[in-house]
Each structure stands twice: as structure tokens, then as C-alpha cells.
Design a protein around this motif. Structure first.
Motif, PDB file in Angstrom:
ATOM      1  N   ILE A  47      -0.955  28.827  19.787  1.00 42.95           N
ATOM      2  CA  ILE A  47      -0.864  27.564  20.506  1.00 42.95           C
ATOM      3  C   ILE A  47      -2.096  26.710  20.244  1.00 42.95           C
ATOM      4  O   ILE A  47      -3.231  27.158  20.398  1.00 42.95           O
ATOM      5  CB  ILE A  47      -0.697  27.800  22.018  1.00 42.95           C
ATOM      6  CG1 ILE A  47       0.568  28.616  22.293  1.00 42.95           C
ATOM      7  CG2 ILE A  47      -0.663  26.474  22.762  1.00 42.95           C
ATOM      8  CD1 ILE A  47       1.842  27.983  21.783  1.00 42.95           C
ATOM      9  N   ALA A  48      -1.867  25.453  19.862  1.00 44.81           N
ATOM     10  CA  ALA A  48      -2.947  24.493  19.650  1.00 44.81           C
ATOM     11  C   ALA A  48      -2.515  23.133  20.196  1.00 44.81           C
ATOM     12  O   ALA A  48      -1.347  22.764  20.107  1.00 44.81           O
ATOM     13  CB  ALA A  48      -3.289  24.377  18.166  1.00 44.81           C
ATOM     14  N   GLY A  49      -3.465  22.409  20.767  1.00 41.37           N
ATOM     15  CA  GLY A  49      -3.181  21.084  21.287  1.00 41.37           C
ATOM     16  C   GLY A  49      -2.860  21.048  22.764  1.00 41.37           C
ATOM     17  O   GLY A  49      -2.239  20.091  23.245  1.00 41.37           O
ATOM     18  N   GLN A  74      -4.423  30.948  21.601  1.00 41.21           N
ATOM     19  CA  GLN A  74      -3.815  32.232  21.969  1.00 41.21           C
ATOM     20  C   GLN A  74      -2.500  32.438  21.229  1.00 41.21           C
ATOM     21  O   GLN A  74      -1.707  31.517  21.071  1.00 41.21           O
ATOM     22  CB  GLN A  74      -3.565  32.269  23.484  1.00 41.21           C
ATOM     23  CG  GLN A  74      -2.980  33.573  24.008  1.00 41.21           C
ATOM     24  CD  GLN A  74      -2.873  33.591  25.522  1.00 41.21           C
ATOM     25  OE1 GLN A  74      -3.676  32.956  26.222  1.00 41.21           O
ATOM     26  NE2 GLN A  74      -1.891  34.306  26.051  1.00 41.21           N
ATOM     27  N   SER A  75      -2.265  33.641  20.777  1.00 39.81           N
ATOM     28  CA  SER A  75      -0.981  34.005  20.185  1.00 39.81           C
ATOM     29  C   SER A  75      -0.017  34.357  21.309  1.00 39.81           C
ATOM     30  O   SER A  75      -0.350  35.158  22.189  1.00 39.81           O
ATOM     31  CB  SER A  75      -1.140  35.198  19.241  1.00 39.81           C
ATOM     32  OG  SER A  75      -1.942  34.866  18.123  1.00 39.81           O
ATOM     33  N   VAL A  76       1.159  33.742  21.278  1.00 39.36           N
ATOM     34  CA  VAL A  76       2.139  33.979  22.338  1.00 39.36           C
ATOM     35  C   VAL A  76       3.457  34.430  21.719  1.00 39.36           C
ATOM     36  O   VAL A  76       3.742  34.168  20.553  1.00 39.36           O
ATOM     37  CB  VAL A  76       2.366  32.709  23.197  1.00 39.36           C
ATOM     38  CG1 VAL A  76       1.053  32.226  23.806  1.00 39.36           C
ATOM     39  CG2 VAL A  76       3.008  31.590  22.370  1.00 39.36           C
ATOM     40  N   MET A 103       1.893  18.815  19.717  1.00 38.38           N
ATOM     41  CA  MET A 103       1.656  20.233  19.999  1.00 38.38           C
ATOM     42  C   MET A 103       2.436  21.131  19.049  1.00 38.38           C
ATOM     43  O   MET A 103       1.936  22.172  18.611  1.00 38.38           O
ATOM     44  CB  MET A 103       2.030  20.543  21.451  1.00 38.38           C
ATOM     45  CG  MET A 103       1.097  19.923  22.475  1.00 38.38           C
ATOM     46  SD  MET A 103       1.697  20.144  24.167  1.00 38.38           S
ATOM     47  CE  MET A 103       1.470  21.908  24.379  1.00 38.38           C
ATOM     48  N   GLN A 104       3.645  20.734  18.710  1.00 36.26           N
ATOM     49  CA  GLN A 104       4.443  21.535  17.785  1.00 36.26           C
ATOM     50  C   GLN A 104       3.790  21.572  16.408  1.00 36.26           C
ATOM     51  O   GLN A 104       3.710  22.636  15.771  1.00 36.26           O
ATOM     52  CB  GLN A 104       5.863  20.969  17.683  1.00 36.26           C
ATOM     53  CG  GLN A 104       6.708  21.219  18.912  1.00 36.26           C
ATOM     54  CD  GLN A 104       8.076  20.545  18.814  1.00 36.26           C
ATOM     55  OE1 GLN A 104       8.216  19.472  18.226  1.00 36.26           O
ATOM     56  NE2 GLN A 104       9.082  21.166  19.377  1.00 36.26           N
ATOM     57  N   ARG A 105       3.333  20.418  15.940  1.00 35.82           N
ATOM     58  CA  ARG A 105       2.704  20.364  14.614  1.00 35.82           C
ATOM     59  C   ARG A 105       1.389  21.148  14.601  1.00 35.82           C
ATOM     60  O   ARG A 105       1.151  21.963  13.699  1.00 35.82           O
ATOM     61  CB  ARG A 105       2.445  18.902  14.213  1.00 35.82           C
ATOM     62  CG  ARG A 105       1.763  18.779  12.841  1.00 35.82           C
ATOM     63  CD  ARG A 105       1.544  17.332  12.434  1.00 35.82           C
ATOM     64  NE  ARG A 105       0.830  17.280  11.173  1.00 35.82           N
ATOM     65  CZ  ARG A 105       1.411  17.316   9.963  1.00 35.82           C
ATOM     66  NH1 ARG A 105       2.719  17.417   9.874  1.00 35.82           N
ATOM     67  NH2 ARG A 105       0.684  17.260   8.859  1.00 35.82           N
ATOM     68  N   LEU A 106       0.542  20.893  15.585  1.00 30.40           N
ATOM     69  CA  LEU A 106      -0.752  21.571  15.618  1.00 30.40           C
ATOM     70  C   LEU A 106      -0.584  23.083  15.764  1.00 30.40           C
ATOM     71  O   LEU A 106      -1.299  23.860  15.121  1.00 30.40           O
ATOM     72  CB  LEU A 106      -1.610  21.015  16.755  1.00 30.40           C
ATOM     73  CG  LEU A 106      -2.530  19.848  16.388  1.00 30.40           C
ATOM     74  CD1 LEU A 106      -1.725  18.661  15.860  1.00 30.40           C
ATOM     75  CD2 LEU A 106      -3.361  19.423  17.598  1.00 30.40           C
ATOM     76  N   SER A 107       0.356  23.504  16.580  1.00 31.20           N
ATOM     77  CA  SER A 107       0.588  24.937  16.751  1.00 31.20           C
ATOM     78  C   SER A 107       1.149  25.554  15.471  1.00 31.20           C
ATOM     79  O   SER A 107       0.825  26.702  15.133  1.00 31.20           O
ATOM     80  CB  SER A 107       1.536  25.182  17.925  1.00 31.20           C
ATOM     81  OG  SER A 107       0.958  24.748  19.145  1.00 31.20           O
ATOM     82  N   VAL A 147      -8.546  26.023  15.064  1.00 31.51           N
ATOM     83  CA  VAL A 147      -7.979  26.844  16.133  1.00 31.51           C
ATOM     84  C   VAL A 147      -7.396  28.130  15.557  1.00 31.51           C
ATOM     85  O   VAL A 147      -7.502  29.210  16.153  1.00 31.51           O
ATOM     86  CB  VAL A 147      -6.902  26.066  16.917  1.00 31.51           C
ATOM     87  CG1 VAL A 147      -6.155  26.982  17.891  1.00 31.51           C
ATOM     88  CG2 VAL A 147      -7.525  24.904  17.682  1.00 31.51           C
ATOM     89  N   GLY A 148      -6.788  28.036  14.365  1.00 27.61           N
ATOM     90  CA  GLY A 148      -6.181  29.200  13.741  1.00 27.61           C
ATOM     91  C   GLY A 148      -7.155  30.127  13.043  1.00 27.61           C
ATOM     92  O   GLY A 148      -6.742  31.154  12.493  1.00 27.61           O
ATOM     93  N   GLY A 149      -8.435  29.779  13.043  1.00 28.00           N
ATOM     94  CA  GLY A 149      -9.434  30.649  12.435  1.00 28.00           C
ATOM     95  C   GLY A 149      -9.914  30.199  11.070  1.00 28.00           C
ATOM     96  O   GLY A 149     -10.692  30.915  10.417  1.00 28.00           O
ATOM     97  N   GLY A 150      -9.477  29.024  10.620  1.00 28.21           N
ATOM     98  CA  GLY A 150      -9.934  28.486   9.347  1.00 28.21           C
ATOM     99  C   GLY A 150     -11.144  27.587   9.519  1.00 28.21           C
ATOM    100  O   GLY A 150     -11.651  27.384  10.621  1.00 28.21           O
ATOM    101  N   VAL A 151     -11.604  27.030   8.398  1.00 28.17           N
ATOM    102  CA  VAL A 151     -12.790  26.172   8.367  1.00 28.17           C
ATOM    103  C   VAL A 151     -12.417  24.869   7.676  1.00 28.17           C
ATOM    104  O   VAL A 151     -11.670  24.870   6.682  1.00 28.17           O
ATOM    105  CB  VAL A 151     -13.944  26.864   7.605  1.00 28.17           C
ATOM    106  CG1 VAL A 151     -15.150  25.948   7.478  1.00 28.17           C
ATOM    107  CG2 VAL A 151     -14.336  28.164   8.307  1.00 28.17           C
TER     108      VAL A 151
END
Length: 276
Positions: A47-49, A74-76, A103-107, A147-151
Motif C-alpha cells: 500500500i502506497a499513497g 505495508q504488504s496486505v 492510490m491504485q497506481r502508487l500501490s 515506498v516499495g524499497g527502491g531508490v
């Protein structure tokens, strides 16, 4: 760095203006009515955004009670309620589509990024994004990668000079192009060079590039070229890398691995807003 209201508010206002136009023609039916709803992740993912609905409610000028139910990043699992909101029904519905779109795109981007990080399974290599973002959405897309762990690589062309073959061809050769950029931009601006051959790698080393990108090379070639790189020069691999072959590059010794598909082939996470 989290999403900043001050930074993203101008973009969000522009998105609202596009969506609402001169006003929601169904809003008169909702005058004075209260409502409540829950944002629901209908598919599993990251989840992002989560801040976006709250920012939109603030821009729409009415106090809405809004509470995230999970943490950003968070992974849901499918079916997880991720946030709830209550208040003026007209405002809730005016913000619904835009909040879901973002939110859908960012997630989706955050989910793809985490999948890439987990698949590579090499913490010595950082997963980078690219400038292959949707126009107008770059700061949102790149935030989702974090948010996903990238840079984040470059937010724009003013962050770092990246030399490609069409650049040094215009100057004459690679070494001259690097030297000229060092003179023009000074020592504080890094120079990255995209290399497709061993000869180009050697020229980039001799001209003191800051980062050398191995472009469209196999894992074996990357490992061989990496042995030639002196201390003080960072390396990156890019091109032709998908989830299916991503792990093949684990342990190759580079600093970075960039993936354009994270932001240019986005699969939205399915999220809905259900009234209660």
C-alpha cells in the motif's frame, strides 16, 4: 521522504480541477447528507499513497474524519480494509475517484518495486527507477518506488549528467564529452556514462566518470567488466532486465540496477471505496 502536502497540493488541486470542472452536477442531491466509507484492497500488494485522501479532503475545504488502518508500505492480503473516512457525503464522493486513481497506481508501483527487490535478493545492489514516468506524476511515481524499497535515480535532467552515444557523438568522442561536462558543471554534479562496449567502458574510466552504466549486457559480461572498475567509480546495469531474469544479476558486484518497467508498465493495485 514522505509525501509533503505543501509539495503535492498544487498537483492535486490541478487534478481536482480537471475532474470536477465547474462542479459535480450530482452534488445537489447530497447537500447536508453525511456518509462513511472504507478503502478496501481487493488484491494483495504493498500500500502506497495513504495520505492522498486526507490531502484531497483538505483541498476540498471540508473537515472529514479520515483514519488509515494500515501502515504506508505495508504488504496486505486481498480483502484488507486500509483506511476509513466519514463526513460530508458530497466531499467523500468528489474525492473518491481521484484518490482511488492515485492510490491504485502508487500501490501498483510499490508492489512491483518490492517484488523486484525480493526477487533480486541482493542487498548490495540498489534497485533504481528511471525517468520513464507518467507526465505530471513523476513525484508520485518516484515516491511509490521508495515506498516499495527502491531508490530514486534522477528526478530530472538537472540532477545528474548522463552521457549517451548521441551526446558524445555530437562532441566528437566520449572522453571529450566528459571533460567538457566537468568544466561546465563543476565538481559537484556527477556524470554517468552509458556504455555498450568494453572500449567505451575503458574511455569512461580514463576520463574519470562518476558512474558507469553497463547497458544491455548479460550477467557474465557485467561481472567481467566490473573487475576493471577502479575504486571511486560506481556502476549500474540497465536494459533488458525483467522480473524473469532479474535474479541472474545478483552477486555481479555493481552498485545499482535500474528498471524502467516499475513506472512505465504499471499494473494498478485494485482498491475500492465502499460506503457503509
Amino acid at each position: 521522504m514522505p509525501l509533503s502536502y505543501k509539495r503535492v497540493a498544487p498537483d492535486l488541486q490541478r487534478f481536482l480541477d480537471e475532474d470536477l470542472g465547474r462542479g459535480d452536477l450530482t452534488a445537489p442531491l447530497l447537500t447536508g447528507r453525511k456518509g462513511a466509507g472504507v478503502y478496501l484492497a481487493k488484491t494483495a500488494g504493498v500500500i502506497a499513497g495513504l495520505q492522498i485522501p486526507e490531502f484531497l479532503y483538505q483541498l476540498l475545504g471540508t473537515k472529514i474524519s479520515y483514519h488509515p488502518l494500515v501502515q504506508e508500505g505495508q504488504s496486505v492480503s486481498a480483502g484488507t480494509p486500509i483506511a476509513e473516512a466519514a463526513g460530508d457525503l458530497a466531499i467523500l464522493l468528489a474525492a473518491e475517484r481521484l484518490s482511488l486513481n492515485l492510490m491504485q497506481r502508487l500501490s501498483g508501483i510499490a508492489t512491483a518495486t518490492k517484488q523486484a527487490v525480493d526477487t533480486l535478493a541482493d542487498p548490495s545492489i540498489q534497485i533504481l527507477d528511471t525517468r520513464k514516468t507518467a507526465p505530471g506524476l513523476r513525484q508520485f511515481d518516484k515516491y511509490a518506488v521508495r515506498v516499495g524499497g527502491g531508490v530514486n535515480h534522477r528526478l530530472g535532467l538537472d540532477d545528474m549528467a548522463m552521457l549517451k552515444d548521441n551526446h558524445w557523438a555530437a562532441v566528437g568522442n566520449l572522453s571529450q564529452a566528459i571533460q567538457l561536462l566537468h568544466q561546465v558543471n563543476g565538481p559537484t554534479k556527477m556524470i554517468e556514462v552509458e556504455c555498450e562496449s568494453l572500449a567505451q567502458v575503458n574511455q569512461a574510466i580514463q576520463a574519470h566518470a562518476d558512474i558507469i552504466m553497463f547497458d544491455n549486457q548479460t550477467p557474465d559480461t557485467v561481472k567481467a567488466w566490473q573487475q576493471l572498475i577502479p575504486a571511486g567509480i560506481q556502476t549500474e546495469i540497465s536494459g533488458g532486465i525483467e522480473l524473469s531474469n532479474l535474479h541472474d544479476y545478483a552477486g555481479c558486484g555493481v552498485n545499482f540496477l535500474s528498471l524502467g518497467y516499475l513506472t512505465n508498465r504499471v499494473v494498478n493495485l485494485d482498491i475500492s471505496f465502499n460506503q457503509r
